[in-house]
Enzyme design. Structure first.
Site, short mmCIF file in Angstrom:
data_model
loop_
_atom_site.label_atom_id
_atom_site.label_comp_id
_atom_site.label_asym_id
_atom_site.label_seq_id
_atom_site.Cartn_x
_atom_site.Cartn_y
_atom_site.Cartn_z
N ASP A 107 -32.58 3.55 70.17
CA ASP A 107 -31.73 2.98 70.76
C ASP A 107 -31.92 2.45 72.15
O ASP A 107 -32.75 2.86 72.74
CB ASP A 107 -30.90 4.34 71.36
N LYS A 111 -27.75 -0.05 79.75
CA LYS A 111 -27.48 -0.16 81.07
C LYS A 111 -28.46 0.48 81.72
O LYS A 111 -28.99 1.45 81.46
CB LYS A 111 -25.90 0.65 81.12
C1 SAM Z 1 -30.44 2.42 66.76
S1 SAM Z 1 -30.88 4.06 65.72
C2 SAM Z 1 -32.10 3.47 64.63
C3 SAM Z 1 -32.01 4.29 63.22
C4 SAM Z 1 -33.25 3.65 62.12
N1 SAM Z 1 -34.39 4.35 62.79
C5 SAM Z 1 -32.78 2.25 61.96
O1 SAM Z 1 -34.14 1.64 62.26
O2 SAM Z 1 -32.12 1.82 61.09
C6 SAM Z 1 -31.75 5.12 66.71
C7 SAM Z 1 -31.69 6.58 66.28
O3 SAM Z 1 -32.52 7.47 67.02
C8 SAM Z 1 -31.74 8.69 67.28
N2 SAM Z 1 -32.25 9.39 68.39
C9 SAM Z 1 -32.16 8.96 69.82
N3 SAM Z 1 -33.08 9.72 70.76
C10 SAM Z 1 -33.57 10.73 69.94
C11 SAM Z 1 -34.53 11.82 70.25
N4 SAM Z 1 -34.78 12.12 71.33
N5 SAM Z 1 -35.06 12.24 69.01
C12 SAM Z 1 -34.65 12.12 67.91
N6 SAM Z 1 -33.88 11.23 67.63
C13 SAM Z 1 -33.28 10.58 68.46
C14 SAM Z 1 -30.33 8.20 67.46
O4 SAM Z 1 -29.45 9.40 66.98
C15 SAM Z 1 -30.22 7.30 66.34
O5 SAM Z 1 -29.92 7.89 65.18
#
Ligand code: SAM
Length: 203
Positions: A107, A111
């Site tokens: 993610d 911001k």
């Molecule tokens: C932008 S999505 C990307 C999903 C996938 N890897 C892709 O490339 O399509 C990022 C994912 O990371 C997860 N995520 C964010 N912070 C995390 C954390 N600290 N531990 C595990 N998952 C996390 C979010 O819930 C989200 O599903």
């Protein structure tokens, strides 16, 4: 059912809970994706090398339920774990257990006041290093330049621990070397967006 688009990784609930380690069949080579969402990447990896085992970690529990349902229905060697990678990685895997760790398109939290929610920091990099076997690989990829630069500062900054396959402070040139695409990766490629990749191995 409505799927939550974002979960704040700094939400208090995560610090209070322990994560349940996945059941990994003995003797299977292990690959892990941190932030797997729908785990498209791991299901594609599983089709290519079905004798391995694939664990996806995410903080969105509904997505993890979907991943586990799909793995059961399709009898794929994939498991989802509802966990917070920054807090729980060391609880989930024995040291040196993983052959590969993937961070695909974390993610961006654009911001400035949200930058502290970003996934990769030095502590997580050290936990990944501990989870990898000697020679084990880490792939990091993103379509956000600022995230790529921050990740390289952290990962190349650990130069006694992780070796950059492209040379120090360099991006991996060329396509994903593992023959699979995450959901976000597929969309970036189809839309012609740039992707920055970094590939490391543990010394
Ligand atoms: C932008 S999505 C990307 C999903 C996938 N890897 C892709 O490339 O399509 C990022 C994912 O990371 C997860 N995520 C964010 N912070 C995390 C954390 N600290 N531990 C595990 N998952 C996390 C979010 O819930 C989200 O599903």
């Amino acid at each position: 059912m409505r799927r939550r688009q974002h979960v704040n990784p700094l939400g208090l609930g995560f610090t209070r809970r322990r994560a349940r380690p996945p059941e990994i069949p003995t003797g299977r080579v292990l690959e892990i994706e941190i932030g797997c969402a729908d785990a498209q990447f791991l299901f594609e990896r599983a089709r290519l090398e079905p004798d391995r085992f694939y664990v996806g970690i995410d903080i969105r529990n509904q997505l993890i339920d979907d991943v586990n349902r799909r793995a059961r229905d399709e009898q794929q060697p994939v498991a989802g774990v509802f966990a917070h990678a920054n807090l729980h990685l060391a609880q989930l895997f024995a040291p040196g257990r993983a052959a590969r760790v993937f961070i695909n398109f974390p993610d961006p939290w654009f911001k400035r006041r949200h930058h502290k929610r970003r996934l990769l920091d030095r502590e997580l990099a050290l936990a990944i290093h501990a989870a990898l076997e000697p020679g084990g690989q880490l792939l990091f990829q993103t379509d956000v330049w600022g995230i790529a630069l921050d990740a390289m500062a952290v990962l190349d900054g650990l130069d006694d621990e992780l070796v950059n396959a492209a040379g120090p402070w360099s991006f991996w040139r060329g396509p994903n070397p593992f023959g699979a695409r995450s959901w976000r990766e597929q969309h970036c490629e189809e839309d012609g967006l740039p992707i920055w990749r970094m590939l490391y191995h543990r010394r």
